[in-house]
Design an enzyme around this catalytic site. Sequence first.
Site, PDB file in Angstrom:
ATOM      1  N   HIS A 284      14.097  68.374 -21.970  1.00 27.04           N
ATOM      2  CA  HIS A 284      14.748  67.271 -22.677  1.00 27.04           C
ATOM      3  C   HIS A 284      16.264  67.372 -22.613  1.00 27.04           C
ATOM      4  CE1 HIS A 284      15.801  69.721 -26.314  1.00 27.04           C
ATOM      5  NE2 HIS A 284      14.716  70.375 -26.011  1.00 27.04           N
ATOM      6  N   CYS A 303      11.269  75.164 -25.401  1.00 31.53           N
ATOM      7  CA  CYS A 303      11.493  74.048 -24.490  1.00 31.53           C
ATOM      8  C   CYS A 303      12.758  74.294 -23.663  1.00 31.53           C
ATOM      9  CB  CYS A 303      11.623  72.750 -25.274  1.00 31.53           C
ATOM     10  SG  CYS A 303      10.071  72.245 -26.099  1.00 31.53           S
TER      11      CYS A 303
END
Length: 393
Positions: A284, A303
């Site tokens: 992201h 992440c």
Amino acid sequence: MVGGQAEWAQSYDSGGQQTRTILTPHPILSPATTAATEGAVRVYQDIVAKGGLPPLPSAVRLKLGTRHPNVQALRQRLIELGDLSPNVGTGAVFDSYVDAAVKRYQARHGLTPTGVVGAQTFAALNTPAEIRLKQLEVNLQRLRSYNGNLGSRFVITNIPAAYVETVENGQVATRHVAGVGKIDRQSPIMNARILNVNFNPFWTVPASIIRKDLIPLMRKNPNYLTEQKIRIYNRQGQEIQPAAVNWNSDEATNYMFRQDPGGEFNSLGFVRINIANPHGVYMHDTPAKGIFGDDYRFVSSGCVRVQNVRDYIYWILQDNPQWTREAIDAAMRSGQRIDATPREPIPVYWVYITAWGTPEGVIQFRDDIYGKDGVGPGAVTEALREGDDRPVE
């Protein structure tokens, strides 16, 4: 090809601009990299056979213009590692040749090429050759395990180097600095596929972050959730107010926490890249762009945060005629929750490579941040935790 006495494809001058990573068109997962790493192993076998690298004198801060007896030992180390020409290898003055050599050395160890020898650079320089050889041997086996057909288009996240490569027809298309998992919240080593891209995503806070982060933050600042535009929902999907939750207990773990879309404040930034995997992780954007300028980028809960994410999205969606650059830009500007899908799922490899060679003759090292090489804790990591390249005194 890597071999002989030097690690570096040399141009022994006093100038030259170096980047954080030394660029090569060859992806880290490629037969060319594997072959170069085999050569790097031979280089370090030779160094070890000749007695290794003696410890450097106690660190003092060395930089351009410094006159100090330790500069001569630094020169010799840089010569031994192939970063400095023997023809300019004497003297107690930190001159422009030493400055350029230190920058080359820093770049191939993932450090900002400042030319200043402080704690981080000293820790890397003083790592025994036996440990470097072990790193190369371990990572050679890892590289060999990826020598099959990885696909014509794929993505590599090298976790200890904290960067992302997109690869097309055997060549690197784009590179991106990344933020990856903390030591206690590690990014997983895995093979996955990119399924779709979410523009202006909501962020649903994982249970682990609710427990580890949100509850302590709310105890310190009762307005934290409101300031961060994070809403609370019960099991019936009804929004409840933060004041209705007992923050001195674990009650909050019974609720869903969701952050409103907004690239300037949402933890996922303007875009999320969904990848199919059992670990619940993804890639992201981030509103905290400052991390990409740091050497220590082990900052997430598993992440991967991607620098220049717009270029990454252009590459992911380039085969879908609906998603031109103009359409992608418009979707990001819209503030609306929109999904986009590549024409075909794109393979993604999250790998753990801390040492490798490149066909241009460069040997790269990164700290063993998660302790998977079996060589003990990384000295550079300890120095990086201090926050800058301070000297050890």
